[in-house]
Design a protein around this motif. Structure first.
Motif, PDB file in Angstrom:
ATOM      1  N   ASP A   2       0.861  -1.188   0.000  1.00 25.83           N
ATOM      2  CA  ASP A   2       0.000   0.000   0.000  1.00 25.83           C
ATOM      3  C   ASP A   2       0.892   1.232   0.000  1.00 25.83           C
ATOM      4  O   ASP A   2       1.628   1.477   0.960  1.00 25.83           O
ATOM      5  CB  ASP A   2      -0.898  -0.033   1.240  1.00 25.83           C
ATOM      6  CG  ASP A   2      -1.720   1.248   1.410  1.00 25.83           C
ATOM      7  OD1 ASP A   2      -1.823   2.031   0.432  1.00 25.83           O
ATOM      8  OD2 ASP A   2      -2.248   1.469   2.510  1.00 25.83           O
ATOM      9  N   THR A   3       0.828   1.993  -1.075  1.00 27.01           N
ATOM     10  CA  THR A   3       1.616   3.225  -1.172  1.00 27.01           C
ATOM     11  C   THR A   3       0.719   4.456  -1.211  1.00 27.01           C
ATOM     12  O   THR A   3       1.145   5.524  -1.637  1.00 27.01           O
ATOM     13  CB  THR A   3       2.505   3.186  -2.431  1.00 27.01           C
ATOM     14  OG1 THR A   3       1.670   3.027  -3.593  1.00 27.01           O
ATOM     15  CG2 THR A   3       3.495   2.038  -2.372  1.00 27.01           C
ATOM     16  N   THR A   4      -0.516   4.309  -0.732  1.00 24.48           N
ATOM     17  CA  THR A   4      -1.479   5.405  -0.860  1.00 24.48           C
ATOM     18  C   THR A   4      -1.498   6.335   0.343  1.00 24.48           C
ATOM     19  O   THR A   4      -1.901   7.487   0.228  1.00 24.48           O
ATOM     20  CB  THR A   4      -2.906   4.866  -1.039  1.00 24.48           C
ATOM     21  OG1 THR A   4      -3.280   4.143   0.141  1.00 24.48           O
ATOM     22  CG2 THR A   4      -3.008   3.948  -2.242  1.00 24.48           C
ATOM     23  N   THR A   5      -1.106   5.849   1.529  1.00 24.35           N
ATOM     24  CA  THR A   5      -1.458   6.567   2.744  1.00 24.35           C
ATOM     25  C   THR A   5      -0.307   7.305   3.415  1.00 24.35           C
ATOM     26  O   THR A   5      -0.540   8.111   4.306  1.00 24.35           O
ATOM     27  CB  THR A   5      -2.058   5.584   3.769  1.00 24.35           C
ATOM     28  OG1 THR A   5      -1.142   4.498   3.951  1.00 24.35           O
ATOM     29  CG2 THR A   5      -3.384   5.038   3.275  1.00 24.35           C
ATOM     30  N   ARG A  10      -6.048   2.174  -5.602  1.00 18.09           N
ATOM     31  CA  ARG A  10      -5.366   3.380  -6.073  1.00 18.09           C
ATOM     32  C   ARG A  10      -5.956   3.907  -7.375  1.00 18.09           C
ATOM     33  O   ARG A  10      -5.526   4.949  -7.866  1.00 18.09           O
ATOM     34  CB  ARG A  10      -3.878   3.077  -6.294  1.00 18.09           C
ATOM     35  CG  ARG A  10      -3.120   2.750  -5.038  1.00 18.09           C
ATOM     36  CD  ARG A  10      -1.630   2.647  -5.291  1.00 18.09           C
ATOM     37  NE  ARG A  10      -1.262   1.414  -5.979  1.00 18.09           N
ATOM     38  CZ  ARG A  10      -0.032   1.141  -6.408  1.00 18.09           C
ATOM     39  NH1 ARG A  10       0.935   2.030  -6.251  1.00 18.09           N
ATOM     40  NH2 ARG A  10       0.236  -0.006  -7.008  1.00 18.09           N
ATOM     41  N   ASP A  11      -6.919   3.192  -7.930  1.00 10.85           N
ATOM     42  CA  ASP A  11      -7.520   3.581  -9.202  1.00 10.85           C
ATOM     43  C   ASP A  11      -8.385   4.821  -8.991  1.00 10.85           C
ATOM     44  O   ASP A  11      -9.400   4.776  -8.286  1.00 10.85           O
ATOM     45  CB  ASP A  11      -8.381   2.422  -9.723  1.00 10.85           C
ATOM     46  CG  ASP A  11      -8.937   2.678 -11.121  1.00 10.85           C
ATOM     47  OD1 ASP A  11      -8.851   3.826 -11.610  1.00 10.85           O
ATOM     48  OD2 ASP A  11      -9.476   1.722 -11.722  1.00 10.85           O
ATOM     49  N   PRO A  12      -8.039   5.976  -9.598  1.00 13.23           N
ATOM     50  CA  PRO A  12      -8.833   7.192  -9.389  1.00 13.23           C
ATOM     51  C   PRO A  12     -10.249   7.070  -9.933  1.00 13.23           C
ATOM     52  O   PRO A  12     -11.130   7.842  -9.547  1.00 13.23           O
ATOM     53  CB  PRO A  12      -8.031   8.272 -10.134  1.00 13.23           C
ATOM     54  CG  PRO A  12      -7.218   7.516 -11.141  1.00 13.23           C
ATOM     55  CD  PRO A  12      -6.902   6.203 -10.511  1.00 13.23           C
ATOM     56  N   ARG A  63     -11.346   4.529  -3.092  1.00 13.10           N
ATOM     57  CA  ARG A  63      -9.937   4.915  -3.017  1.00 13.10           C
ATOM     58  C   ARG A  63      -9.477   4.929  -1.560  1.00 13.10           C
ATOM     59  O   ARG A  63     -10.118   5.511  -0.687  1.00 13.10           O
ATOM     60  CB  ARG A  63      -9.721   6.281  -3.658  1.00 13.10           C
ATOM     61  CG  ARG A  63      -8.245   6.648  -3.762  1.00 13.10           C
ATOM     62  CD  ARG A  63      -8.030   7.829  -4.689  1.00 13.10           C
ATOM     63  NE  ARG A  63      -6.652   8.295  -4.665  1.00 13.10           N
ATOM     64  CZ  ARG A  63      -5.663   7.733  -5.348  1.00 13.10           C
ATOM     65  NH1 ARG A  63      -5.911   6.694  -6.108  1.00 13.10           N
ATOM     66  NH2 ARG A  63      -4.429   8.213  -5.271  1.00 13.10           N
ATOM     67  N   GLY A  64      -8.356   4.249  -1.301  1.00 14.24           N
ATOM     68  CA  GLY A  64      -7.834   4.154   0.054  1.00 14.24           C
ATOM     69  C   GLY A  64      -8.415   3.024   0.872  1.00 14.24           C
ATOM     70  O   GLY A  64      -7.972   2.787   1.993  1.00 14.24           O
ATOM     71  N   HIS A 119      -3.014   0.815 -12.203  1.00 14.36           N
ATOM     72  CA  HIS A 119      -3.663   0.672 -10.901  1.00 14.36           C
ATOM     73  C   HIS A 119      -5.115   0.225 -10.997  1.00 14.36           C
ATOM     74  O   HIS A 119      -5.865   0.345 -10.020  1.00 14.36           O
ATOM     75  CB  HIS A 119      -3.583   1.976 -10.089  1.00 14.36           C
ATOM     76  CG  HIS A 119      -2.182   2.483  -9.932  1.00 14.36           C
ATOM     77  ND1 HIS A 119      -1.151   1.685  -9.496  1.00 14.36           N
ATOM     78  CD2 HIS A 119      -1.643   3.710 -10.175  1.00 14.36           C
ATOM     79  CE1 HIS A 119      -0.035   2.399  -9.467  1.00 14.36           C
ATOM     80  NE2 HIS A 119      -0.303   3.616  -9.878  1.00 14.36           N
TER      81      HIS A 119
END
Length: 403
Positions: free
Chosen positions: A249-252, A333-335, A341-342, A386
């Motif tokens: 997880d590279t989102t947070t 992570r797909d906008p 998301r998240g 993503h």
């Protein structure tokens, strides 16, 4: 004997005739069991499933850096199929059927492409070989859509000679380093106590540099936690039962995190989630614990090792829907999937209902159904853009799309 776990239930499923492999489809599908509550949940999650094709027991799907037009589907019997711009190509990317021991939890289980794949052309596959051992091999591609089978180079073989279950199966790059998860060696309750034994590579999260180095087939990063200490240098984390699927997880935060879906024994399924840095040397507790609960069995179960990392989420097999084996997914992570998301998306092999939750370092929150259903989900996957996918061992592969 232990209850069905990870992909053991596939033995029964695979005994049935699978759908014939087909070409990609543009038909959108929600694959939902009819229910009024599910309609409401679908509306709130804003997600549907779009079928991209049908395959032979698909167990993983991924993209490759530098080739956004390509999608790779791993078929458990031993082939990797490639789709280009959504269209299935007639010849497989790689065919290892004569090298793979297939059935139940065994087979070709994963593929991973390093960040420099476009230049180096090398990639890695995880499978059980004809002796039942866990094996990772390196290959190189020839053209854009065909691998060179003759380029095969053995990276590592991990003995798994006795039981057919708990083979792990995930390969995942973080930077240039390859992480992979191994099961505890099978049977029920880990009788040899492999997961807690730092002198064996079963029941572990392992980290290597898979490129040959100094006459050896791979290198061990100098900062792996047991380098220069008791225990195998390749070990990054231990105390795992069967981490069939994990993801980063590279989102947070600036510190990447890891989500490990560890399949339970008779009662509980768990999700471990921590920073990658904190996972270094971490003991996730099996077989002293199953989920949050002490695991006690007359033939196995170890004393509390002290200080194990607790899961952020666990659920009981009595949750409803016939739960049996967690199928780990990804933090979205797909906008295009703004409502998710998240959130971490996962499923259970026997329930089939896709779910999501909000992962936190101490405790997850907001676990809920997405309102879409997949028969016998076997894995999730993510492409180079993503976009998120889910596979069914019965054949279909779907992409999660906005509703």
């Amino acid at each position: 004997m232990s209850r069905l776990s990870s992909l053991a239930v596939l033995v029964a499923v695979l005994a049935l005739a699978l759908p014939a492999c087909g070409s990609a489809s543009d038909t959108a599908s929600t694959s939902s069991r009819p229910s009024a509550s599910k309609d409401a949940q679908r509306a709130s999650s804003g997600v549907a499933l779009k079928k991209i094709g049908s395959f032979d027991a698909p167990v993983f799907v991924t993209g490759a850096p530098g080739f956004p037009q390509l999608l790779f589907v791993v078929e458990q019997p031993g082939e990797i199929v490639v789709l280009r711009n959504g269209h299935r190509l007639p010849k497989p990317f790689l065919d290892l059927r004569d090298q793979v021991a297939y059935g139940g939890e065994r087979g070709l289980l994963s593929v991973a492409f390093p960040p420099d794949y476009a230049r180096s052309k090398r990639f890695y596959v995880y499978y059980t070989d004809n002796d039942g051992n866990i094996r990772i091999d390196e290959f190189k591609r020839g053209g854009v859509v065909r691998a060179q089978r003759s380029s095969r180079r053995q990276v590592i073989v991990i003995p798994h000679p006795v039981n057919t279950n708990h083979n792990g199966g995930q390969l995942q790059f973080l930077g240039n380093l390859l992480f992979f998860g191994t099961g505890d060696g099978g049977s029920g309750g880990d009788p040899p106590n492999n997961a807690q034994n730092k002198d064996v590579l079963l029941g572990k999260l392992l980290r290597i540099d898979p490129r040959p180095s100094g006459g050896t087939p791979y290198a061990v990063p100098a900062d792996n936690p047991f380098v220069g200490k008791p225990g195998r240098d390749e070990i990054y984390s231990y105390g795992l039962r069967n981490p069939f699927r994990f993801s980063f997880d590279t989102t947070t935060s600036k510190q990447p995190r890891i989500a490990i879906a560890d399949v339970g024994q008779n009662q509980f399924e768990e999700l471990d989630y921590t920073s990658v840095a904190a996972a270094s040397g971490a003991n996730f507790g099996w077989d002293a614990f199953e989920g949050f609960h002490a695991y006690e069995d007359e033939n196995s179960g170890t004393p509390n090792p002290g200080g194990p990392v607790k899961p952020i989420f666990a659920y009981s097999h009595a949750r409803g829907g016939g739960s049996c084996s967690i199928i780990g997914g990804y933090v979205v992570r797909d906008p295009r999937l703004g409502a998710l998301r998240g959130r971490y998306v996962y499923a259970d092999l026997c329930e089939g209902q896709l779910r999501s939750l909000v992962p936190h370092l101490k405790k997850a929150s907001g676990d809920r159904k997405l309102g879409v259903y997949v028969e016998s989900p076997s894995s999730f996957g993510e492409d180079d853009q993503h976009r998120l996918y889910v596979t069914s061992v019965e054949g279909p592969v779907y992409r999660l799309v906005p509703r």
